[in-house]
Design an enzyme around this catalytic site. Structure first.
Site: not given
Ligand code: GLA
Length: 382
Positions: A134, A346, A208
């Site tokens: 991210h 997402e 997110h």
């Molecule tokens: C995304 C990732 C997960 C986790 C979340 C945040 O969905 O794929 O593995 O890192 O973000 O916690």
């Protein structure tokens, strides 16, 4: 007649006063700006509350461009919040789970925290085991965005902009990013993302938000019924990096082509389910030729009748069942965010695309414009 006008005026005045005094829901068809506190560095942060004609409300903060709350009707018309979030900026500053935030420069993972572009290797921060997650240590989710109310034909809109400087978190190019959130009068939250760069770069923007259509604090989301428009998904290794394979969902717990409860196969004896600790995988979305935007997923919550449809121009969607939530984050109203108490959808390009030449490209060059749209459409079912 005179008397009636007077009455209406007095009644109106009383209503307005009570409305203002109670700090209650904003006027339909309006946007309200208020303070959301200050960052640990003392930077002021705002909260914008968008209310559509039906009283549906989306609150968005300039910190991380995060969606703080989203109040939509259930099947009896009762408005209720459907996203996780925090009461003030402090919660977002300590938000280790990216709750509600805009994600960039690269949503999801980049393997071994590096990629090559034009023959040059770029090294990023390893903030998730050996990989980058991210956007790195200070991703777009920790930036204070510049906000501007903009007009929209079909609802209330807020424009957020951010300049990610050349070299920020190791990524090349000055990247001008713009996200327009529109809360439409048909109860949809639309996100229009655009960006330009002055050097070759890679990017993958998303939001997110964690949803629980029965409301945050109402337990696990495992009885939510999900459909995903995907025949394939991208299996991962133990660091959740795609292996490069596009695998058929048929005959696996990843087959959501027919509406299925999220929890129906979440503990299946399946290698991929075990690697994800549940669902934490990218699905390869079906595309209808010529359709600029397609349905990606649909979720129904049986007790409230709330439905969300996700529409996107993106080729993939990460379905994540909040496996890493462990109750340590306390959200709005002091609610502990426990394992699987929310889900994320997402929309995105596939994880680790910069290292996978066969995946749709995430490269952006000077003179080009990045443009994607994702819409979360809310409705109800009997
Ligand atoms: C995304 C990732 C997960 C986790 C979340 C945040 O969905 O794929 O593995 O890192 O973000 O916690």
């Amino acid at each position: 007649m005179m008397r009636r006008v007077l009455w209406v005026t007095i009644a109106g005045a009383i209503l307005m006063t009570t409305w203002a005094a109670s700090g209650a829901a904003a006027k339909p068809g309006s946007t309200k700006k208020s303070s959301f506190g200050k960052t640990p560095d003392g930077e002021p942060v705002d909260l914008y509350t968008l209310t559509n004609k039906n009283g549906v409300e989306a609150a968005i903060t300039t910190f991380g461009g995060s969606v703080v709350s989203l109040k939509v009707p259930d099947r009896s018309g009762k408005l209720g919040d459907v996203v996780l979030g925090f009461d003030s900026v402090d919660g977002y500053a300590n938000n280790t789970s990216y709750i509600g935030a805009l994600i960039g420069r690269y949503g999801n993972r980049i393997g071994h925290a590096q990629f090559k572009l034009e023959g040059k290797t770029y090294t990023l921060a390893k903030n998730n085991g050996e990989n980058t997650l991210h956007g790195g240590i200070k991703g777009f989710n920790k930036a204070v965005w510049t906000a501007k109310e903009v007009s929209a034909k079909d609802g209330q809109a807020l424009e957020l902009t951010y300049l990610s400087k050349d070299g920020e978190e190791g990524f090349p190019g000055n990247l001008h990013v713009r996200v327009i959130y529109t809360l439409t009068d048909s109860n949809a939250l639309k996100m229009d993302y655009s960006a330009t760069t002055d050097k070759d770069t890679v990017l993958n923007l998303t939001n997110h938000s964690y949803f629980n259509l029965a409301g945050p604090g109402s337990g696990e989301v495992l009885s939510h019924v999900l459909m995903i428009e995907a025949d394939k998904f991208t299996p991962v290794d133990s660091g959740l990096i795609p292996t490069g394979e596009l695998r058929d969902v048929a005959g696996t717990p990843f087959d959501f082509r027919k509406p299925t409860a999220m929890g129906a196969r979440i503990n299946a004896d399946d290698e991929q389910i075990k690697l994800g600790g549940g669902y934490d995988h990218n699905f390869v979305l079906r595309r209808k030729l010529g359709d600029p935007i397609s349905l990606a997923a649909r979720v129904v919550e049986p007790t409230t009748g709330r439905v969300v449809e996700v529409w996107t121009t993106e080729p993939g969607v990460q379905f994540y069942t909040g496996n890493f939530l462990d109750g340590s984050l306390k959200g709005k109203g002091g609610i502990s965010y426990t394992k699987r108490s929310a889900f994320c959808l997402e929309t995105q390009h596939f994880p680790d695309s910069p290292n996978n030449p066969k995946f749709p490209s995430t490269e952006l060059k000077p003179g080009e414009r990045y443009d994607t749209t994702t819409i979360y459409k809310f409705s109800t079912e009997k």
